[in-house]
Motif scaffolding. Structure first.
Motif, mmCIF file in Angstrom:
data_model
loop_
_atom_site.group_PDB
_atom_site.id
_atom_site.type_symbol
_atom_site.label_atom_id
_atom_site.label_comp_id
_atom_site.label_asym_id
_atom_site.label_seq_id
_atom_site.Cartn_x
_atom_site.Cartn_y
_atom_site.Cartn_z
ATOM 1 N N PHE A 1 7.938 5.989 14.505
ATOM 2 C CA PHE A 1 8.191 4.627 14.022
ATOM 3 C C PHE A 1 6.919 3.797 13.909
ATOM 4 O O PHE A 1 6.673 3.128 12.921
ATOM 5 N N GLU A 2 6.106 3.879 14.980
ATOM 6 C CA GLU A 2 4.909 3.046 14.980
ATOM 7 C C GLU A 2 3.964 3.415 13.858
ATOM 8 O O GLU A 2 3.352 2.564 13.233
ATOM 9 N N ARG A 3 3.850 4.737 13.632
ATOM 10 C CA ARG A 3 2.995 5.186 12.540
ATOM 11 C C ARG A 3 3.500 4.583 11.223
ATOM 12 O O ARG A 3 2.747 4.068 10.419
ATOM 13 N N ARG A 4 4.829 4.635 11.074
ATOM 14 C CA ARG A 4 5.433 4.114 9.838
ATOM 15 C C ARG A 4 5.253 2.601 9.749
ATOM 16 O O ARG A 4 4.878 2.061 8.705
ATOM 17 N N ALA A 5 5.581 1.929 10.854
ATOM 18 C CA ALA A 5 5.486 0.466 10.845
ATOM 19 C C ALA A 5 4.040 0.048 10.610
ATOM 20 O O ALA A 5 3.770 -0.963 9.952
ATOM 21 N N ASN B 1 8.556 6.267 2.539
ATOM 22 C CA ASN B 1 8.884 7.064 3.726
ATOM 23 C C ASN B 1 9.057 6.169 4.944
ATOM 24 O O ASN B 1 9.945 6.385 5.774
ATOM 25 N N SER B 2 8.213 5.157 5.035
ATOM 26 C CA SER B 2 8.295 4.255 6.182
ATOM 27 C C SER B 2 9.592 3.456 6.130
ATOM 28 O O SER B 2 10.253 3.254 7.145
ATOM 29 N N LEU B 3 9.927 3.033 4.927
ATOM 30 C CA LEU B 3 11.159 2.260 4.770
ATOM 31 C C LEU B 3 12.367 3.087 5.198
ATOM 32 O O LEU B 3 13.226 2.636 5.967
ATOM 33 N N THR B 4 12.431 4.331 4.719
ATOM 34 C CA THR B 4 13.593 5.169 5.062
ATOM 35 C C THR B 4 13.585 5.500 6.553
ATOM 36 O O THR B 4 14.635 5.612 7.174
ATOM 37 N N SER B 5 12.374 5.613 7.108
ATOM 38 C CA SER B 5 12.289 5.930 8.526
ATOM 39 C C SER B 5 12.817 4.772 9.379
ATOM 40 O O SER B 5 13.551 4.987 10.362
ATOM 41 N N LEU C 1 7.684 -5.903 8.769
ATOM 42 C CA LEU C 1 8.960 -5.281 8.380
ATOM 43 C C LEU C 1 9.882 -6.299 7.707
ATOM 44 O O LEU C 1 10.601 -5.968 6.763
ATOM 45 N N ALA C 2 9.841 -7.540 8.213
ATOM 46 C CA ALA C 2 10.675 -8.583 7.617
ATOM 47 C C ALA C 2 10.221 -8.828 6.172
ATOM 48 O O ALA C 2 11.042 -8.968 5.264
ATOM 49 N N GLN C 3 8.905 -8.799 5.971
ATOM 50 C CA GLN C 3 8.358 -8.987 4.630
ATOM 51 C C GLN C 3 8.814 -7.844 3.711
ATOM 52 O O GLN C 3 9.216 -8.048 2.571
ATOM 53 N N LEU C 4 8.765 -6.623 4.283
ATOM 54 C CA LEU C 4 9.185 -5.455 3.500
ATOM 55 C C LEU C 4 10.664 -5.581 3.126
ATOM 56 O O LEU C 4 11.047 -5.341 1.975
ATOM 57 N N ALA C 5 11.481 -5.985 4.125
ATOM 58 C CA ALA C 5 12.920 -6.133 3.861
ATOM 59 C C ALA C 5 13.135 -7.131 2.733
ATOM 60 O O ALA C 5 13.937 -6.913 1.819
ATOM 61 N N GLN C 6 12.394 -8.229 2.797
ATOM 62 C CA GLN C 6 12.525 -9.269 1.761
ATOM 63 C C GLN C 6 12.154 -8.711 0.387
ATOM 64 O O GLN C 6 12.863 -8.919 -0.592
ATOM 65 N N ASP C 7 11.038 -7.992 0.353
ATOM 66 C CA ASP C 7 10.545 -7.459 -0.929
ATOM 67 C C ASP C 7 11.518 -6.460 -1.537
ATOM 68 O O ASP C 7 11.806 -6.523 -2.728
ATOM 69 N N ARG D 1 -0.260 -2.461 7.536
ATOM 70 C CA ARG D 1 -1.541 -2.375 6.830
ATOM 71 C C ARG D 1 -1.382 -2.676 5.341
ATOM 72 O O ARG D 1 -2.269 -3.221 4.694
ATOM 73 N N LEU D 2 -0.205 -2.321 4.841
ATOM 74 C CA LEU D 2 0.071 -2.607 3.428
ATOM 75 C C LEU D 2 -0.046 -4.101 3.152
ATOM 76 O O LEU D 2 -0.700 -4.520 2.201
ATOM 77 N N TYR D 3 0.578 -4.907 4.034
ATOM 78 C CA TYR D 3 0.524 -6.348 3.814
ATOM 79 C C TYR D 3 -0.797 -6.955 4.259
ATOM 80 O O TYR D 3 -1.160 -8.034 3.810
ATOM 81 N N GLU D 4 -1.491 -6.215 5.159
ATOM 82 C CA GLU D 4 -2.821 -6.691 5.566
ATOM 83 C C GLU D 4 -3.797 -6.667 4.398
ATOM 84 O O GLU D 4 -4.753 -7.417 4.360
ATOM 85 N N LEU D 5 -3.539 -5.761 3.443
ATOM 86 C CA LEU D 5 -4.445 -5.662 2.288
ATOM 87 C C LEU D 5 -4.575 -7.026 1.620
ATOM 88 O O LEU D 5 -5.643 -7.449 1.226
ATOM 89 N N ARG D 6 -3.420 -7.721 1.546
ATOM 90 C CA ARG D 6 -3.413 -9.045 0.906
ATOM 91 C C ARG D 6 -4.256 -10.027 1.715
ATOM 92 O O ARG D 6 -5.011 -10.804 1.169
ATOM 93 N N THR D 7 -4.103 -9.945 3.052
ATOM 94 C CA THR D 7 -4.870 -10.848 3.912
ATOM 95 C C THR D 7 -6.352 -10.527 3.814
ATOM 96 O O THR D 7 -7.190 -11.415 3.802
ATOM 97 N N LYS D 8 -6.636 -9.204 3.751
ATOM 98 C CA LYS D 8 -8.042 -8.801 3.682
ATOM 99 C C LYS D 8 -8.710 -9.360 2.437
ATOM 100 O O LYS D 8 -9.886 -9.664 2.439
ATOM 101 N N LEU D 9 -7.928 -9.441 1.373
ATOM 102 C CA LEU D 9 -8.513 -9.949 0.133
ATOM 103 C C LEU D 9 -9.050 -11.359 0.311
ATOM 104 O O LEU D 9 -10.028 -11.753 -0.299
ATOM 105 N N GLU D 10 -8.366 -12.114 1.221
ATOM 106 C CA GLU D 10 -8.840 -13.481 1.466
ATOM 107 C C GLU D 10 -10.144 -13.464 2.254
ATOM 108 O O GLU D 10 -10.852 -14.447 2.321
ATOM 109 N N GLN D 11 -10.426 -12.316 2.896
ATOM 110 C CA GLN D 11 -11.652 -12.252 3.703
ATOM 111 C C GLN D 11 -12.821 -11.621 2.951
ATOM 112 O O GLN D 11 -13.810 -11.246 3.563
#
Ligand SMILES: Nc1ncnc2c1ncn2[C@@H]1O[C@H](COP(=O)(O)OP(=O)(O)OP(=O)(O)O)[C@@H](O)[C@H]1O
Length: 738
Positions: free
Chosen positions: A386-390, A205-209, A80-86, A395-405
């Motif tokens: 909330f949890e579903r949204r969070a 939707n997650s952001l607004t939630s 969420l902190a990453q999302l806020a920053q973005d 998972r959105l940011y995990e995509l980036r991590t997954k790319l490293e794997q």
């Protein structure tokens, strides 16, 4: 009509809260709870698999629940902190303005209630005394109207800003998702089906939630403060707050909830699965089979049978089925009556001390109790989601991590720095080595520097997600000299296409190695290696783009050279298709636009009907035409001057014999020393011209050599060849008799 009962069964618990009718016979493991640490719930036609630790029968406010939520939220905080920053970086001014507008909106209920109470009190005192303080009344009414005006104006303002901001956020995350997803390799795609659910709209939707939860909490506390303040005037402030909270708190007492748990949901009811399969048969692609097979009535009958067998079993999504269960319970009936507790409180106040209270306070207490109830309901819903949204954000940011794997890692060796050497200078000889020399046709005059040299040594490979013991390649070994024309033959499933995929570095071998010009394939920079290859397979598709791009993408640098594209189209046998299509090279194939008509038919003689008829139609091509266009893309690739290996995997299944011959002849004549590998089931002109034939069986190369060498061997190749050749040989009288 009665609602179908959700039917709930918890496989891991001893007690069952709702009577069950277990109709989930289809699924093998889920019903038995065989997996260690897994708890299975059966809800209607679905099975829900949960971690055993995560499901507890608990009240909403139980301490374990809050500790659990806290731990998980902590994990989401980073995302969420990453999302806020973005999003802040997208537009700091918009973010701050929207945040403050939302915070103000959340206190709207309290401000309005405050002025309403004030107005009522002035009126009550006035009616009692026979004199109204008109100044105070006008001021209170004016202030309230001003507040209503202000908050509504702010809503309009904030909605407009929000729409602007929304499109920026969506654009940003569309770009991010496109980048991530295009970087996924095939093994990762096989493991990440659920990531398809993440979309930029979901992120918004997650952001607004999340924002709604922050503002909602602020609003809720301001309402609680106001209610407490009101109640205090009756000396029972805390008690009144409790009467307001009783219903929302107790309605939170839960059946086992999995709304916020990691879970797998699977439809396991065999009648439901059959119904879905039969429903799927309405798809356009099956229509011809169904009509020509005359099976319409069979499908309808089977569907009705499955429907009857399914009976009243709920087909709702499990989350919804669980909600229905809560609403239908006796507990829910009891809890609903608690809605009237604040009214009972007010009545008790009047009974106990008629002089200690007044009507305006009672009215405000009732109003604030209602508003508090609504705020709580919204808050509960938001917390549950909330949890579903969070999770979406995480998972959105995990995509980036997954790319490293990614398992198919890039190397740094450039292909051009490793030119092929004709002689086999390696110490270790592969199991099967090339017996034939490079044909004069294949080798170019300056020593076959144009072709790729390939050695495959003891390569084993299984597809990710495939059956564990099913080896697509099983110690496959062979070597190909630069410039050779190689034909790969073998039975279905013998591993021919897999070989081509491994050469294209779409997957890594599980063991063994592939050497390209003497270097391990994994050392090469993928873009450089792929630049040196032109692949043409059945799996290649046409893109939903123009014909020009579909061909031009074989060599992006030549995209704007129409002559080059036309020449490639000609070589692929696709020039006639382009002439036939209305917009020629610019024709869009399968455009992904949106067209929707409501109560308008193209046969209507109205302006709208005519408009609909005139809308752009989808251009479609036949299977053979598709293969020609894809082949044209491969020929376009030849123009880059970098191609050293042409790998062709049975692209000719839909081609007519003449088109097939043209394609092979064109590739052969244009190869200019490139190594060429053809995978085919058709023997004939191809195998006749082959410098090397590899015959595969069960993931291995079992025979290799030229046509005459293999025929002499009288092995598998000879057998396969004779099956085809026999069809053209005049049958002998003796055989006929037999
Ligand atoms: N994407 C996949 N996932 C799992 N298994 C696969 C996949 N593709 C192929 N296989 C399996 O790998 C084995 C080899 O398949 P491959 O496509 O290489 O055979 P092939 O010789 O090209 O067959 P065909 O002549 O039918 O095209 C087969 O058993 C096949 O079922």
């Amino acid at each position: 009509m009665s609602k179908p009962s959700p039917e709930y069964k918890d496989s891991a618990s001893k007690s069952t809260t709702i009577p069950t009718k277990d109709d989930n016979e289809t699924h093998s493991d889920g019903d038995k709870d065989t997996d260690e640490g897994i708890r299975t719930l059966h809800l209607g036609v679905h099975s829900v698999y949960l971690s055993k630790n995560s499901v507890q029968r608990e009240t909403l406010f139980s301490i374990p629940k809050f500790i659990g939520i806290y731990n998980k939220w902590k994990d989401y905080l980073v995302a969420l902190a990453q999302l806020a920053q973005d999003v802040y970086a997208l537009s700091p001014v918009l973010v701050i303005t929207l945040f403050f507008l939302d915070m103000f909106k959340s206190t709207e209920a309290v401000i309005l209630l405050h002025y309403e109470t004030k107005v009522l009190r002035i009126m009550e005192v006035g009616l009692h005394d026979g004199f109204i303080d008109s100044n105070a009344l006008l001021q209170a009414v004016g202030a309230r109207i001003l507040c209503v005006l202000m908050t509504n104006l702010m809503k309009v303002f904030s909605n407009r800003l929000e729409r602007r901001f929304q499109s920026r956020v969506i654009r940003h995350f569309d770009d991010y998702l496109l980048n991530c997803r295009l970087a996924f390799d095939l093994p990762m795609l096989a493991d990440n089906l659920s990531d398809d659910e993440i979309g930029s709209q979901g992120v918004w939707n997650s952001l607004t939630s999340v924002l709604a939860i922050i503002c909602g909490l602020f609003g809720l506390f301001s309402q609680l403060g106001f209610v407490y303040h009101l109640g205090r005037s009756t000396n029972y402030g805390a008690l009144f707050v409790l009467t307001c909270l009783a219903r929302p708190v107790l309605s939170g007492r839960m059946f086992p909830s999995f709304m916020s748990e990691p879970r797998i949901i699977e439809a396991t009811n065999k009648h439901y699965l059959r119904m879905e399969a039969l429903k799927g048969l309405v798809e356009k692609k099956f229509r011809m089979d169904i009509l020509s097979g005359n099976i319409v009535q069979y499908i309808i009958d089977q569907f009705r049978q499955s429907q009857a067998a399914l009976g009243n079993t709920s087909i709702e999504r499990p989350e919804y089925a669980l909600m229905l269960m809560r609403e239908d319970s006796f507990w829910a009936v009891f809890v609903e009556t608690l809605n009237d507790l604040p009214m009972v409180f007010c009545a008790a106040l009047a009974l106990l001390g008629p002089t200690k209270t007044n009507l305006s306070t009672v009215f405000s207490l009732r109003q604030s109790a209602n508003s508090l109830k609504n705020s709580f309901a919204i808050m509960f819903w938001q917390v549950e989601s909330f949890e579903r949204r969070a999770n979406v954000i995480s998972r959105l940011y995990e995509l980036r991590t997954k790319l490293e794997q990614t398992t198919v890692k890039d190397g740094d060796l450039l292909y051009d720095s490793k030119q092929a050497i004709l002689s086999n200078g390696d110490k270790e000889k592969p199991e099967i080595t090339t017996r034939s020399a490079v044909s004069s046709e294949g080798a170019d005059t300056n020593g076959s520097q144009s072709g790729m040299r390939i050695e495959v040594r003891d390569v084993c490979f299984s597809y990710p997600g495939g059956e564990v013991n099913a080896k697509a390649l099983d110690r496959a070994s062979f070597s190909i000299s630069p410039g050779q024309l190689v034909v790969v033959v073998g039975a279905n499933g013998s591993g021919k296409s897999t070989l081509i995929k491994l050469l294209g570095r779409l997957y890594n071998p599980a063991s063994g190695s592939i050497l390209i010009n003497g270097e391990d394939i994994i050392k090469y920079k993928m873009s450089s290696l792929r630049q040196a290859m032109a692949m043409l397979t059945q799996d290649h598709h046409l893109y939903p783009l123009s014909i020009k791009e579909n061909i031009g993408l074989g060599f992006v640098e030549g995209m704007n050279d129409e002559d080059l594209i036309l020449d490639a189209a000609k070589k692929g046998g696709a020039d006639d298709i382009i002439k036939r299509l209305g917009s020629g090279m610019d024709t869009l194939l399968d455009p992904r636009g949106f067209q929707f008509a409501y109560k308008v038919s193209p046969t209507d003689q109205t302006p709208l009907g005519k408009k609909l008829k005139g809308l752009k139609k989808t251009a479609d091509v036949s299977g053979g035409e598709r293969q020609r266009l894809v082949a044209a893309r491969t020929f376009m690739r030849f123009n880059s001057g970098h191609v050293k290996l042409v790998a062709v995997d049975e692209p000719s299944s839909a081609l007519d014999p003449q088109a097939e011959l043209n394609l092979f002849e064109n590739i052969r004549s244009l190869r200019e020393g490139k190594t060429v590998i053809f995978v085919t089931h058709r023997f004939g002109h191809l195998t006749k011209h082959a410098d090397l034939i590899l015959c595969m069986d069960q993931g291995r190369v079992i025979e290799s050599g030229t046509h005459s060498e293999l025929m002499e061997m009288e092995g598998q190749y000879c057998k396969l060849y004779n099956v085809q050749a026999q069809a053209f040989e005049p049958s002998k009288p003796a055989e006929q008799e037999e």
